[in-house]
Design a protein around this motif. Structure first.
Motif, PDB file in Angstrom:
ATOM      1  N   UNK A  91       0.850  -1.199   0.000  1.00 11.88           N
ATOM      2  CA  UNK A  91       0.000   0.000   0.000  1.00 11.88           C
ATOM      3  C   UNK A  91       0.884   1.247   0.000  1.00 11.88           C
ATOM      4  N   UNK A  92       0.686   2.092  -0.998  1.00 14.57           N
ATOM      5  CA  UNK A  92       1.446   3.352  -1.060  1.00 14.57           C
ATOM      6  C   UNK A  92       0.708   4.355  -0.181  1.00 14.57           C
ATOM      7  N   UNK A  93       0.987   4.330   1.122  1.00 13.82           N
ATOM      8  CA  UNK A  93       0.188   5.107   2.065  1.00 13.82           C
ATOM      9  C   UNK A  93       0.366   6.614   1.889  1.00 13.82           C
ATOM     10  N   UNK A  94      -0.741   7.344   2.017  1.00 15.38           N
ATOM     11  CA  UNK A  94      -0.768   8.810   1.976  1.00 15.38           C
ATOM     12  C   UNK A  94      -0.202   9.373   0.670  1.00 15.38           C
ATOM     13  N   UNK A  95      -0.136   8.528  -0.376  1.00 17.32           N
ATOM     14  CA  UNK A  95       0.353   9.005  -1.670  1.00 17.32           C
ATOM     15  C   UNK A  95       1.858   8.941  -1.816  1.00 17.32           C
ATOM     16  N   UNK A  96       2.561   8.297  -0.844  1.00 20.86           N
ATOM     17  CA  UNK A  96       4.020   8.152  -0.932  1.00 20.86           C
ATOM     18  C   UNK A  96       4.316   6.848  -1.686  1.00 20.86           C
ATOM     19  N   UNK A  97       4.852   6.923  -2.907  1.00 21.65           N
ATOM     20  CA  UNK A  97       5.040   5.684  -3.677  1.00 21.65           C
ATOM     21  C   UNK A  97       6.186   4.826  -3.143  1.00 21.65           C
ATOM     22  N   UNK A  98       5.942   3.516  -3.146  1.00 17.23           N
ATOM     23  CA  UNK A  98       6.939   2.542  -2.694  1.00 17.23           C
ATOM     24  C   UNK A  98       7.703   2.004  -3.891  1.00 17.23           C
ATOM     25  N   UNK A  99       8.929   1.572  -3.637  1.00 18.83           N
ATOM     26  CA  UNK A  99       9.698   0.852  -4.646  1.00 18.83           C
ATOM     27  C   UNK A  99       9.303  -0.620  -4.521  1.00 18.83           C
ATOM     28  N   UNK A 100       8.644  -1.160  -5.525  1.00 17.97           N
ATOM     29  CA  UNK A 100       8.170  -2.543  -5.395  1.00 17.97           C
ATOM     30  C   UNK A 100       9.160  -3.562  -5.948  1.00 17.97           C
ATOM     31  N   UNK A 101      10.309  -3.128  -6.471  1.00 12.44           N
ATOM     32  CA  UNK A 101      11.289  -4.090  -7.013  1.00 12.44           C
ATOM     33  C   UNK A 101      11.704  -5.157  -5.996  1.00 12.44           C
ATOM     34  N   UNK A 102      12.120  -4.762  -4.787  1.00 15.11           N
ATOM     35  CA  UNK A 102      12.528  -5.807  -3.826  1.00 15.11           C
ATOM     36  C   UNK A 102      11.370  -6.726  -3.435  1.00 15.11           C
ATOM     37  N   UNK A 103      10.144  -6.190  -3.416  1.00 17.74           N
ATOM     38  CA  UNK A 103       8.990  -7.033  -3.084  1.00 17.74           C
ATOM     39  C   UNK A 103       8.735  -8.041  -4.199  1.00 17.74           C
ATOM     40  N   UNK A 147      -1.702   8.385  -9.462  1.00 21.06           N
ATOM     41  CA  UNK A 147      -0.900   9.438 -10.097  1.00 21.06           C
ATOM     42  C   UNK A 147       0.509   9.540  -9.539  1.00 21.06           C
ATOM     43  N   UNK A 148       0.808   8.874  -8.424  1.00 21.44           N
ATOM     44  CA  UNK A 148       2.170   8.908  -7.870  1.00 21.44           C
ATOM     45  C   UNK A 148       3.080   7.984  -8.682  1.00 21.44           C
ATOM     46  N   UNK A 149       4.376   8.289  -8.692  1.00 23.25           N
ATOM     47  CA  UNK A 149       5.304   7.420  -9.429  1.00 23.25           C
ATOM     48  C   UNK A 149       6.644   7.354  -8.722  1.00 23.25           C
ATOM     49  N   UNK A 150       7.403   6.317  -9.072  1.00 26.34           N
ATOM     50  CA  UNK A 150       8.756   6.172  -8.513  1.00 26.34           C
ATOM     51  C   UNK A 150       9.657   5.655  -9.627  1.00 26.34           C
ATOM     52  N   UNK A 151      10.759   6.330  -9.845  1.00 25.90           N
ATOM     53  CA  UNK A 151      11.656   5.970 -10.946  1.00 25.90           C
ATOM     54  C   UNK A 151      10.895   5.889 -12.264  1.00 25.90           C
ATOM     55  N   UNK A 152       9.888   6.748 -12.431  1.00 28.87           N
ATOM     56  CA  UNK A 152       9.104   6.764 -13.664  1.00 28.87           C
ATOM     57  C   UNK A 152       8.009   5.707 -13.717  1.00 28.87           C
ATOM     58  N   UNK A 153       7.922   4.824 -12.714  1.00 24.06           N
ATOM     59  CA  UNK A 153       6.865   3.798 -12.725  1.00 24.06           C
ATOM     60  C   UNK A 153       5.681   4.252 -11.890  1.00 24.06           C
ATOM     61  N   UNK A 154       4.472   4.070 -12.441  1.00 24.10           N
ATOM     62  CA  UNK A 154       3.272   4.566 -11.773  1.00 24.10           C
ATOM     63  C   UNK A 154       2.770   3.593 -10.709  1.00 24.10           C
ATOM     64  N   UNK A 155       2.448   4.152  -9.552  1.00 22.14           N
ATOM     65  CA  UNK A 155       1.815   3.339  -8.497  1.00 22.14           C
ATOM     66  C   UNK A 155       0.538   2.732  -9.065  1.00 22.14           C
TER      67      UNK A 155
END
Ligand SMILES: *Cc1c(COP(=O)(O)O)cnc(C)c1O
Length: 420
Positions: A130-142, A162-170
């Protein structure tokens, strides 16, 4: 009922506009086209192949889990963050599955990978992030852990559309993804869920579970109109007191309908989606102003986004520097929307206990439930509100800084040390 004279800010709000209501009305006469248009907008914006609409985020989560179970019938445990919306375990139990838990990091709210790896068993059907409060997680290790353990990954972006991390969208980083259109999310159609997947086998299961959008209910139309009018700061005391809107409540309830989103809401949501980026940009601005003020306070710290993250700040979560507030008193300012979030870690919900697999020992989640304070970031928050909120917090943070009266054995430090 007597209206309070003061302004009341909701903790979160994504107001509806007149033209959203018009789009909802137009969709009533062309249900199939409205649903198709909304589906294509989601496919395009999030770059996914299959999109399904449900009455709620919970229903979407349950449908996604059932579709995964169909492909892996021997596994019946779903691994959840121990601090998240009560809708998440509600969906797991609704799908006839058991809940197991992993802990989070107190600085970032990212999964504690040691805790997650320890809870992953040959019965784990999937891990929910869960990307809580709109803070995107890095899901690679998961994803790596899931692959090694033969489990699927569920990307729950109900709070991070709409949040993203390293260009990947939550929402697009797992085998299945979820957005919620409930009140209090990044964008709302009063309620609703969107399930995304690129996997044909999962989509096949979802297609069998989720009915096509059709029809509408007068009750939903009425609720939308009330919501349109009443999330305004001068009127919020009213919806806050209306039980059917259930604003701000956290309830574990595995009984809910699995219906498709009706045409009224697909029309409404299609119109609101055009404003999603603007809504997120507005929240980011408010968060930036709050962060610049909080930066100068020693006693409190905001939850830190991960590297390369582009958060959408559904709310701004913060903790006292030492993990717990003096005397255990969380400085909520409810009329300003400054409130705690989920009142309990999932392991502490009494009615969930019969459905728990594993030990459920997640001390950081319990600390977050007690101490995390969230500030509002929505479009009704004005400069004067920011000043007032941070002024009050500054006074409190100075007390936090000087206090010696900590709850024994309860700081982040001691919890982290006890775990090691
Ligand atoms: C809101 C939410 C959901 C879905 O909840 P609904 O209220 O049923 O739309 C799922 N996961 C998380 C993390 C949420 O915050």
């Amino acid at each position: 009922m007597i209206a309070p004279k003061f302004r009341t800010l909701p903790p979160s709000a994504a107001p509806l506009h007149g033209r959203d209501i018009l789009a909802g009305i137009r969709a009533l006469g062309r249900p199939h086209e409205a649903a198709e248009e909304f589906r294509q907008s989601i496919q395009k914006k999030f770059g996914v192949r299959h999109v399904f609409f449900t009455t709620s985020g919970r229903a979407g989560l349950s449908a996604g889990l059932r579709a995964l179970r169909r492909l892996n019938p021997d596994r019946d445990e779903v691994l959840l963050p121990a601090y998240t919306s009560f809708s998440v375990p509600s969906a797991v139990v609704n799908a006839g599955l058991r809940v197991s838990l992993y802990d989070l990091h107190p600085e970032t709210l990212a999964p504690d990978l040691d805790s997650l790896a320890a809870a992953l068993t040959p019965n784990t059907l999937c891990v929910v992030a869960c990307h809580l409060f709109g803070y995107p997680l890095d899901l690679d290790p998961l994803r790596e852990l899931c692959r090694a353990g033969g489990a699927a990954l569920f990307d729950d972006a109900a709070q991070a559309m709409g949040a993203s991390i390293g260009g990947k969208l939550a929402g697009t980083m797992g085998d299945v993804g979820l957005f919620s259109l409930s009140r209090g999310k990044n964008m709302t159609a009063v309620d609703g869920g969107i399930v995304l997947t690129d996997r044909d086998d999962v989509a096949e299961g979802l297609a069998a579970l989720v009915p096509e959008p059709a029809g509408f209910s007068a009750r939903h139309v009425a609720q939308s109109l009330m919501l349109l009018a009443m999330l305004h700061p001068r009127a919020y005391w009213l919806p806050a007191s209306l039980p059917f809107l259930n604003i701000g409540a956290s309830v574990f309830d595995p009984v809910f309908p699995m219906e498709s989103m009706d045409s009224w809401r697909t029309g409404l949501a299609g119109s609101v989606l055009e404003r999603l980026d603007a809504l997120n940009a507005g929240r980011k601005n408010v968060a930036a102003s709050l962060l610049s003020k909080l930066d100068k306070m020693d006693g409190v710290r905001a939850i830190r986004p991960l590297p390369e993250a582009e958060p959408v700040f559904l709310r701004l979560p913060l903790l006292p520097e030492k993990g717990v507030w003096p005397h255990g008193r969380v400085p909520e300012i409810s009329e300003m929307g400054v409130v705690r979030s989920y009142p309990l870690a999932l392991q502490d919900i009494a009615s969930l206990k019969p459905h728990l697999a594993g030990s459920g020992n997640c001390p950081v989640a319990a600390l977050l439930a007690e101490n995390l304070l969230t500030l509002p970031t929505h479009s009704f928050v004005q400069d004067a509100d920011l000043m007032a909120m941070t002024g009050i917090l500054k006074e409190i943070s100075e007390t936090v800084e000087n206090t010696t009266n900590w709850l024994p054995g309860c700081s982040v430090q001691t919890i982290m040390e006890n775990k090691a």
